[in-house]
Design an enzyme around this catalytic site. Structure first.
Site, PDB file in Angstrom:
ATOM      1  N   ASP A   1      -6.844  -2.055   1.460  1.00 57.99           N
ATOM      2  CA  ASP A   1      -7.365  -1.178   2.512  1.00 57.99           C
ATOM      3  C   ASP A   1      -7.996  -2.070   3.574  1.00 57.99           C
ATOM      4  OD1 ASP A   1      -8.128   1.295   3.726  1.00 57.99           O
ATOM      5  OD2 ASP A   1     -10.143   1.106   2.867  1.00 57.99           O
TER       6      ASP A   1
ATOM      7  N   ASP B   1     -10.008  -1.571   7.031  1.00 57.28           N
ATOM      8  CA  ASP B   1     -10.635  -0.617   7.950  1.00 57.28           C
ATOM      9  C   ASP B   1     -11.250  -1.368   9.125  1.00 57.28           C
ATOM     10  OD1 ASP B   1      -9.922   1.510   6.326  1.00 57.28           O
ATOM     11  OD2 ASP B   1     -11.864   1.603   5.312  1.00 57.28           O
TER      12      ASP B   1
ATOM     13  N   ARG C   1       0.844  -1.203   0.000  1.00 58.72           N
ATOM     14  CA  ARG C   1       0.000   0.000   0.000  1.00 58.72           C
ATOM     15  C   ARG C   1       0.870   1.241   0.000  1.00 58.72           C
ATOM     16  NH1 ARG C   1      -5.192   1.583   2.570  1.00 58.72           N
ATOM     17  NH2 ARG C   1      -5.397   3.800   2.113  1.00 58.72           N
TER      18      ARG C   1
ATOM     19  N   ARG D   1      -5.663   1.446  -4.522  1.00 62.11           N
ATOM     20  CA  ARG D   1      -4.745   0.858  -3.554  1.00 62.11           C
ATOM     21  C   ARG D   1      -4.753  -0.663  -3.636  1.00 62.11           C
ATOM     22  NH1 ARG D   1      -8.564   2.553   0.459  1.00 62.11           N
ATOM     23  NH2 ARG D   1      -8.346   4.590  -0.474  1.00 62.11           N
TER      24      ARG D   1
HETATM   25  P1  ATP Z   1     -12.103   5.668   4.478  1.00 59.74           P
HETATM   26  O1  ATP Z   1     -11.615   5.647   5.914  1.00 59.74           O
HETATM   27  O2  ATP Z   1     -13.089   6.759   4.169  1.00 59.74           O
HETATM   28  O3  ATP Z   1     -12.582   4.313   4.012  1.00 59.74           O
HETATM   29  P2  ATP Z   1      -9.510   5.175   3.485  1.00 59.74           P
HETATM   30  O4  ATP Z   1      -9.778   3.798   4.025  1.00 59.74           O
HETATM   31  O5  ATP Z   1      -9.049   5.280   2.082  1.00 59.74           O
HETATM   32  O6  ATP Z   1     -10.836   6.045   3.611  1.00 59.74           O
HETATM   33  P3  ATP Z   1      -7.026   5.438   4.741  1.00 59.74           P
HETATM   34  O7  ATP Z   1      -6.083   6.209   3.886  1.00 59.74           O
HETATM   35  O8  ATP Z   1      -6.953   3.940   4.697  1.00 59.74           O
HETATM   36  O9  ATP Z   1      -8.500   5.930   4.426  1.00 59.74           O
HETATM   37  O10 ATP Z   1      -6.859   5.850   6.265  1.00 59.74           O
HETATM   38  C1  ATP Z   1      -6.718   7.179   6.630  1.00 59.74           C
HETATM   39  C2  ATP Z   1      -6.625   7.263   8.153  1.00 59.74           C
HETATM   40  O11 ATP Z   1      -7.847   6.846   8.736  1.00 59.74           O
HETATM   41  C3  ATP Z   1      -5.590   6.374   8.807  1.00 59.74           C
HETATM   42  O12 ATP Z   1      -4.432   7.083   9.013  1.00 59.74           O
HETATM   43  C4  ATP Z   1      -6.245   5.935  10.107  1.00 59.74           C
HETATM   44  O13 ATP Z   1      -5.518   6.379  11.238  1.00 59.74           O
HETATM   45  C5  ATP Z   1      -7.580   6.608  10.092  1.00 59.74           C
HETATM   46  N1  ATP Z   1      -8.702   5.837  10.642  1.00 59.74           N
HETATM   47  C6  ATP Z   1      -9.637   6.375  11.473  1.00 59.74           C
HETATM   48  N2  ATP Z   1     -10.547   5.479  11.826  1.00 59.74           N
HETATM   49  C7  ATP Z   1     -10.211   4.311  11.188  1.00 59.74           C
HETATM   50  C8  ATP Z   1     -10.798   3.019  11.168  1.00 59.74           C
HETATM   51  N3  ATP Z   1     -11.906   2.767  11.852  1.00 59.74           N
HETATM   52  N4  ATP Z   1     -10.186   2.063  10.426  1.00 59.74           N
HETATM   53  C9  ATP Z   1      -9.060   2.359   9.728  1.00 59.74           C
HETATM   54  N5  ATP Z   1      -8.450   3.557   9.710  1.00 59.74           N
HETATM   55  C10 ATP Z   1      -9.021   4.543  10.441  1.00 59.74           C
HETATM   56 MG    MG Z   2     -11.480   2.641   3.574  1.00 63.88          MG
HETATM   57 MG    MG Z   3      -8.504   2.717   5.307  1.00 65.12          MG
END
Ligand code: ATP
Ligand code: MG
Ligand code: MG
Length: 167
Positions: free
Chosen positions: A103, A105, A90, A100
């Protein structure tokens, strides 16, 4: 779905990929998540194909949701998820919701509501995203999402937006 070990918290992880063989990325990420010390897989959804959010000039995504039992705190679990994202190549760019390889989450962590700089749980997009709600409903149809209510109600109010189950 088997019972979590005692003292463990039930958590849900959302997986997504749209680069470098997304189906294989998601399948191997499942094994990587199950191998985190203090984590045990409880259930894994079918794979789904979804149209990208945000920038449209990127491939479709493969998505899935995994239920785990974990003895880790939420922040520690997130750090492992971020390590696994990195191990899958990533690359974080400036572009929000860009393409990406992986991901991961943290969607839900027990009954907890968490709001820190690094971590918001339940995940803020959860209630509006078909590619999260439908796989979550598949593996946990009785789930009540903290602060949002029954997954069954969330699903009926969420259009499919082109989401397709692929296996
Ligand atoms: P989204 O969160 O809208 O799906 P994304 O997954 O593309 O967008 P990332 O770039 O993967 O976003 O993560 C950005 C930031 O989100 C990370 O640095 C992380 O600290 C934060 N974050 C906040 N809450 C969460 C969560 N529940 N799970 C994962 N990351 C989180
Ligand atoms: Mg996401
Ligand atoms: Mg994310």
């Amino acid at each position: 779905m088997s019972k979590p070990f005692s003292g463990a918290v039930a958590a849900y992880i959302g997986l997504g990929s749209n680069l470098d063989d997304p189906i294989e990325q998601v399948r191997s990420a499942r094994a990587d998540c199950a191998a985190i010390p203090g984590v045990r897989e409880l259930a894994f959804s079918s794979l789904y194909r979804s149209s990208p959010m945000g920038p449209q000039d990127q491939p479709d995504y493969i998505n899935a949701v995994m239920a785990v039992a974990t003895e880790l705190e939420a922040a520690a679990l997130l750090r492992h998820l971020q390590r696994i994202e990195k191990e899958h190549g990533r690359v974080r760019t400036q572009q929000r919701w860009g393409a990406r390889t992986l991901d991961l989450d943290l969607l839900i962590y027990g009954e907890q509501g968490i709001d820190t700089v690094e971590l918001t749980v339940p995940h803020p997009g959860l209630g509006q995203r078909a590619f999260v709600l439908y796989p979550l409903f598949e593996i946990a149809p009785e789930l009540v999402v903290p602060g949002l209510g029954r997954i069954a109600d969330l699903v009926v109010n969420c259009p499919l937006e082109g989401l397709k189950r692929i296996d």
